[in-house]
Write a protein that holds these residues in place. Structure first.
Motif, PDB file in Angstrom:
ATOM      1  N   LYS A   2       3.792   1.222   0.919  1.00 20.90           N
ATOM      2  CA  LYS A   2       5.173   1.567   1.247  1.00 20.90           C
ATOM      3  C   LYS A   2       5.976   1.797  -0.036  1.00 20.90           C
ATOM      4  O   LYS A   2       6.752   2.758  -0.151  1.00 20.90           O
ATOM      5  N   VAL A   3       5.784   0.951  -1.027  1.00 22.97           N
ATOM      6  CA  VAL A   3       6.533   1.090  -2.281  1.00 22.97           C
ATOM      7  C   VAL A   3       6.071   2.316  -3.048  1.00 22.97           C
ATOM      8  O   VAL A   3       6.877   3.076  -3.610  1.00 22.97           O
ATOM      9  N   ILE A   4       4.767   2.554  -3.069  1.00 18.40           N
ATOM     10  CA  ILE A   4       4.234   3.697  -3.819  1.00 18.40           C
ATOM     11  C   ILE A   4       4.726   5.012  -3.216  1.00 18.40           C
ATOM     12  O   ILE A   4       5.032   5.979  -3.927  1.00 18.40           O
ATOM     13  N   LYS A   5       4.837   5.060  -1.865  1.00 20.76           N
ATOM     14  CA  LYS A   5       5.288   6.298  -1.217  1.00 20.76           C
ATOM     15  C   LYS A   5       6.721   6.655  -1.556  1.00 20.76           C
ATOM     16  O   LYS A   5       7.123   7.809  -1.483  1.00 20.76           O
ATOM     17  N   GLU A   6       7.485   5.634  -1.972  1.00 22.90           N
ATOM     18  CA  GLU A   6       8.879   5.908  -2.332  1.00 22.90           C
ATOM     19  C   GLU A   6       8.989   6.614  -3.691  1.00 22.90           C
ATOM     20  O   GLU A   6      10.074   7.046  -4.068  1.00 22.90           O
ATOM     21  N   TYR A   7       7.901   6.694  -4.434  1.00 29.65           N
ATOM     22  CA  TYR A   7       7.933   7.302  -5.765  1.00 29.65           C
ATOM     23  C   TYR A   7       6.878   8.396  -5.877  1.00 29.65           C
ATOM     24  O   TYR A   7       5.887   8.272  -6.609  1.00 29.65           O
ATOM     25  N   PRO A   8       7.150   9.492  -5.197  1.00 28.33           N
ATOM     26  CA  PRO A   8       6.273  10.648  -5.413  1.00 28.33           C
ATOM     27  C   PRO A   8       6.602  11.303  -6.743  1.00 28.33           C
ATOM     28  O   PRO A   8       7.571  10.932  -7.422  1.00 28.33           O
ATOM     29  N   ILE A  47      -3.452  -3.059  -9.550  1.00 23.58           N
ATOM     30  CA  ILE A  47      -3.952  -2.583  -8.269  1.00 23.58           C
ATOM     31  C   ILE A  47      -5.469  -2.765  -8.193  1.00 23.58           C
ATOM     32  O   ILE A  47      -6.030  -3.218  -7.169  1.00 23.58           O
ATOM     33  N   ALA A  48      -6.169  -2.435  -9.277  1.00 20.95           N
ATOM     34  CA  ALA A  48      -7.621  -2.553  -9.282  1.00 20.95           C
ATOM     35  C   ALA A  48      -8.071  -3.998  -9.150  1.00 20.95           C
ATOM     36  O   ALA A  48      -9.077  -4.295  -8.495  1.00 20.95           O
ATOM     37  N   ARG A  49      -7.325  -4.930  -9.751  1.00 19.29           N
ATOM     38  CA  ARG A  49      -7.745  -6.323  -9.739  1.00 19.29           C
ATOM     39  C   ARG A  49      -7.278  -7.049  -8.466  1.00 19.29           C
ATOM     40  O   ARG A  49      -7.992  -7.896  -7.926  1.00 19.29           O
ATOM     41  N   CYS A  50      -6.050  -6.744  -8.014  1.00 21.23           N
ATOM     42  CA  CYS A  50      -5.479  -7.494  -6.896  1.00 21.23           C
ATOM     43  C   CYS A  50      -5.794  -6.838  -5.526  1.00 21.23           C
ATOM     44  O   CYS A  50      -5.741  -7.514  -4.477  1.00 21.23           O
ATOM     45  N   TYR A  51      -6.072  -5.536  -5.512  1.00 25.49           N
ATOM     46  CA  TYR A  51      -6.356  -4.832  -4.265  1.00 25.49           C
ATOM     47  C   TYR A  51      -7.663  -4.052  -4.407  1.00 25.49           C
ATOM     48  O   TYR A  51      -7.704  -2.811  -4.304  1.00 25.49           O
ATOM     49  N   PRO A  52      -8.763  -4.717  -4.655  1.00 26.10           N
ATOM     50  CA  PRO A  52     -10.026  -4.002  -4.862  1.00 26.10           C
ATOM     51  C   PRO A  52     -10.515  -3.371  -3.543  1.00 26.10           C
ATOM     52  O   PRO A  52     -10.414  -3.973  -2.470  1.00 26.10           O
ATOM     53  N   GLY A  65      -8.378   1.521  -2.040  1.00 27.35           N
ATOM     54  CA  GLY A  65      -8.201   2.954  -2.181  1.00 27.35           C
ATOM     55  C   GLY A  65      -6.768   3.362  -2.437  1.00 27.35           C
ATOM     56  O   GLY A  65      -6.432   4.553  -2.349  1.00 27.35           O
ATOM     57  N   VAL A  66      -5.905   2.408  -2.772  1.00 30.99           N
ATOM     58  CA  VAL A  66      -4.492   2.705  -3.032  1.00 30.99           C
ATOM     59  C   VAL A  66      -4.366   3.173  -4.478  1.00 30.99           C
ATOM     60  O   VAL A  66      -4.875   2.529  -5.395  1.00 30.99           O
ATOM     61  N   THR A  67      -3.686   4.304  -4.699  1.00 32.05           N
ATOM     62  CA  THR A  67      -3.428   4.819  -6.044  1.00 32.05           C
ATOM     63  C   THR A  67      -2.015   5.336  -6.110  1.00 32.05           C
ATOM     64  O   THR A  67      -1.369   5.576  -5.082  1.00 32.05           O
ATOM     65  N   MET A  68      -1.560   5.521  -7.390  1.00 31.80           N
ATOM     66  CA  MET A  68      -0.223   6.073  -7.614  1.00 31.80           C
ATOM     67  C   MET A  68      -0.244   7.542  -7.237  1.00 31.80           C
ATOM     68  O   MET A  68      -1.277   8.229  -7.337  1.00 31.80           O
TER      69      MET A  68
END
Length: 879
Positions: free
Chosen positions: A796-802, A850-855, A858-861
């Motif tokens: 949700k937070v990442i989608k706010e910053y395209p 993201i890589a360490r806490c959400y392995p 598939g979430v990326t910037m």
């Protein structure tokens, strides 16, 4: 005891050619009684040696042995212990004290008596007998066993006398002629007695037979006496004849003595007359020169000088005893004194006229120097007066009162002449400094702001605007920085520096020439100390140079240098006040002038001290240098004070603070002025004070700034300070340069980090929460199970910053940074590049979290690093 004595003589002393004179049986006092014998002996051969020998019986008891011997000359004291009562104890003081106890008092007394007699006969050094009866030392000691030792012949020393070899031979021959000499000793003795009587009778007859010859001898003696009487009569007649001859010779000798004495007296009288004539006769030419010599021409001065020297020699001649009683000598001395007084009066009057005339000639040339910044040359005046230097020396040694009067007149007249010249000279210097004309030079210093007001346009140039950052001039760096670009430019300062240097360059040779002239003309360089009239220096308001005692009484001065300095103080009493006034004017015109004046004045003081540290010039310039240094320090203090009083506008951005830019100007100008200067240390101290003030007040302004962020104020100003110090390479500010660079770097980083939180604010807050949970102890792979930080919330937070929103946020950030930064420092691109680097660092940090806490999520910037580089580049190019 007699048997023992004979045994000791036979067994011990006879083999050693010694005779035993006295013996005493003793033992050591206070010990177990072991008897021994003390023996007094003398040698049979000459020179006689007297000894005290200790003899002890052998352990077997069948013979005696010699144990120790002392020379009697080594005996110092004999102590009998008691002179009245009988006491067997006694002491013998050799190299140490030996205490003995005799077997009887009689033996002790006999032994001590023998020692006393041997001492009296054989020793020069007398032994000290203590506690011994005087009767014992005078009489012989009666003893049946031992005969006393007398002071007569040697045979009385002992009880028998041994025969020598010749006596034994004669007795043997006599006894061989008488058969019964051995068998009947009495008959032999009677025969010898009869033969002795026969010999005595023969001697008497022989004497009686010689009576006739004696009578004949007496007659011959009577005849000889008669002959002697006749000879005496002849000798008496001869003596009378010689007496008359002696009287005649005495008369001749006395006459010769009188003639010789007369000749001697005549020679001495001639010598005295020649001495007085040679030493006390002044040539007529000298007398005429002293009375009528022309003191205005070189030839006349030379003639008067020679005549004065000759007169001084005649007056100072060392007269011999009795010369002063001669009437001719007294009259000649009076004549010399009159000549000296008249010539001294004439010389003093002429030199006073020369002082006046030379002063008038000098004043006539003063007008041509009034428009030029030069001082009149006194060399011709000094050259003409130096012709009288020897006459001044003569006057000093012969009539000190007139010499003193001339010295005072010279100082009084020259002080007025130099005062006019120097004041006019400084007036010209002030006009050239301010750019005014002579008619419009009547300006003053008015008001608390310290403005220099005047009636001409050049003086108006010194007015300072009072509004905005154009504050009134008060000798501060702030004002000079604002005025340098318009009113007081580099050309004005260069002109002031040139004028000030010319003033010092004109004063220095003037003072040195006058000091050299005074030394030579008044002859003050020839003695270590000399009488003088100067006892106290003249004060600046024109008091008298010295206090004087009774007329003609010289006052003592520590040295001739003191008198020269005091004369210079009297003559040039106006130099120091005029220099101080000129310095005050230069400081009012432009406080930067204190830098020029400090360097120039220090150089001239250093030069003067190398020539003579105690000279008038060195002392005066040193006093003025103190004033210049005080103005310099005051200028620095005012600069720091006005830094503290600076106010910033609340409506406009701060940018580079005025005192930071002005410190750059000050340092640049100071470095050019103080290059290779002697007082570099003063500038380094001022740098340290100023840079501290700049640092403190930059931080103060940054804290008070409302429109411009604190980090921007600190970053821009410390970047400017660092660039200034790097360019100027001031060695004493290396630590401050490093500090400025560190502050600039720290506040740049702080500003970048703070500003980057705005384009991705929510994303920043989300990941700050993630890091907080990890810091609380939650494992990184378990953070996604937290309700507020699960995968859905992250998406949700990442989608706010395209990408489009990110670029828009960066563009707004660029505009905001552009509003914060000032144009003159040109740090926008530097800050923007630092923000780009910081943004990329944060992007990489977020991806790592993201890589360490959400392995495996598939979430990326929604934008990449390349997108960030493209956004930043296009934003920078568009603006």
């Amino acid at each position: 005891m007699t048997a023992i004595k004979h045994a000791l003589q036979r067994d011990i002393f006879t083999p050693n050619d010694e005779r035993l004179l006295s013996i005493v049986n003793v033992c050591k006092a206070g010990k177990k009684k072991k008897n021994c014998f003390l023996c007094a002996t003398v040698t049979t051969e000459r020179p006689v040696q007297v000894k005290v020998v200790k003899v002890k019986k052998s352990d077997k008891g069948d013979f005696y042995k010699r144990q120790i011997a002392w020379a009697l000359r080594d005996l110092a004291v004999v102590d009998a212990k008691d002179a009245v009562k009988e006491n067997p104890e006694f002491d013998l003081h050799f190299e140490k004290i030996y205490k003995w106890v005799a077997s009887s008092t009689a033996e002790k007394n006999a032994f001590i008596s023998c020692i006393w007699k041997l001492n009296q006969r054989y020793l020069r050094k007398k032994i000290d007998f203590v506690n011994v009866s005087s009767q014992l030392l005078e009489e012989s000691v009666p003893s049946g066993e031992n005969q006393s030792v007398t002071g007569g012949d040697e045979e009385a020393v002992d009880e028998y006398q041994e025969l020598n070899a010749r006596e034994e031979q004669d007795i043997e021959i006599m006894m061989e002629g008488c058969e019964y000499a051995i068998s009947n000793a009495e008959a032999f003795a009677e025969r010898l007695s009869r033969e002795l009587q026969v010999l005595d009778g023969a001697n008497i007859q022989s004497i009686m037979a010689s009576e006739k010859q004696v009578n004949i001898l007496m007659k011959l003696l009577d005849e000889a006496l008669k002959e002697v009487d006749q000879i005496e009569l002849k000798l008496s007649s001869y003596e009378e004849m010689l007496q008359s001859v002696k009287e005649q010779m005495d008369q001749i000798s006395e006459s010769n003595h009188l003639i010789h004495l007369s000749n001697t007296n005549n020679v001495k009288l001639l010598s005295e007359i020649e001495f007085l004539v040679n030493h006390m006769d002044l040539a007529k030419g000298h007398i005429k020169a002293l009375q009528e010599g022309d003191l205005s021409s070189s030839r006349g001065i030379e003639a008067c000088t020679n005549a004065a020297d000759a007169l001084l020699q005649c007056m100072n001649v060392a007269l011999r005893p009795g010369h002063d009683m001669l009437l001719a000598v007294e009259q000649q001395q009076q004549r010399f004194s009159k000549l000296r007084e008249n010539f001294a009066r004439r010389l003093a009057s002429h030199l006073n006229n020369v002082f006046v005339q030379q002063g008038h000639d000098q004043s006539s040339t003063l007008a041509q120097h009034s428009v030029e910044l030069t001082l009149p040359n006194h060399h011709p005046f000094h050259r003409d007066l130096l012709r009288y230097a020897k006459l001044m020396e003569w006057l000093k040694s012969t009539d000190y009162q007139k010499y003193e009067g001339l010295t005072k007149n010279y100082m009084d007249y020259l002080s007025r002449l130099y005062e006019r010249e120097i004041k006019d000279f400084f007036e010209v210097a002030k006009i050239k400094m301010t750019g005014t004309t002579k008619e419009s030079k009547k300006f003053g210093l008015h008001g608390s702001s310290g403005k220099l007001t005047g009636s001409t346009s050049s003086l108006n140039k010194l007015s300072v605007q009072s509004s905005g950052n154009r504050r009134s001039q008060s000798s501060s760096l702030l004002d000079m920085g604002n005025m340098s670009a318009s009113d007081l430019d580099v050309a004005d300062r260069a002109r002031f520096d040139k004028i000030f240097e010319q003033v010092l360059s004109e004063l220095e040779p003037l003072c040195l020439a006058e000091q050299d002239f005074i030394s030579k003309f008044f002859k003050l360089q020839q003695h270590q100390s000399m009488p003088g009239t100067v006892t106290e220096a003249e004060d600046t308001d024109g008091g008298t140079l010295s206090r004087q005692h009774n007329a003609g009484t010289p006052l003592p001065v520590s040295s001739e240098k003191d008198m020269i300095r005091q004369m210079m103080i009297k003559i040039f009493r106006c130099i120091e006040p005029e220099l101080n006034n000129l310095i005050a004017l230069g400081d009012k015109i432009d406080s930067f002038n204190s830098l020029y004046m400090l360097v120039k004045m220090s150089h001239h003081v250093w030069t003067a001290q190398n020539v003579d540290p105690a000279s008038f010039l060195s002392t005066t310039l040193g006093n003025v240098l103190v004033t210049v240094k005080r103005n310099f320090d005051k200028c620095i203090s005012n600069q720091i004070r006005q830094m503290e009083e600076v106010k910033i506008s609340k409506k406009s951005k701060v940018g580079i603070l005025p005192f930071v830019a002005e410190f750059e100007e000050f340092a640049g100008l100071a470095e050019s002025i103080f290059k290779n200067a002697e007082r570099r240390g003063d500038l380094d101290k001022a740098y340290t004070k100023l840079i501290r003030g700049v640092f403190v007040n930059v931080e103060k302004v940054a804290n008070e700034s409302q429109k411009t962020p604190r980090d921007v104020v600190m970053m821009e100003n410390f970047h400017h300070i660092f660039a200034t110090l790097s360019r100027l390479k001031i060695s004493c500010l290396e630590a401050e340069k490093k500090e400025a660079k560190q502050k600039y770097t720290d506040h740049l980083q702080s500003y970048v980090i703070y500003s980057l939180g705005q384009p991705l604010e929510k994303l920043n807050h989300f990941f700050e929460g993630v890091e907080a949970r990890v810091a609380q102890g939650i494992r990184e792979e378990e953070v996604s199970y937290q309700l507020a930080f699960n995968k859905q919330e992250l998406r949700k937070v990442i989608k706010e910053y395209p990408g489009k929103e990110v670029k828009k946020g960066l563009d707004n950030l660029y505009k905001k940074v552009d509003k914060h930064l000032c144009e003159e420092e040109n740090l926008l691109q530097v800050v923007w590049h630092s923000m780009q680097d910081e943004f990329i660092r944060q992007y990489k940090h977020f991806e790592g979290l993201i890589a360490r806490c959400y392995p495996g999520s598939g979430v990326t910037m929604e934008f990449t690093i390349q997108d960030i580089l493209d956004y930043c580049s296009s934003i920078a190019q568009s603006h």
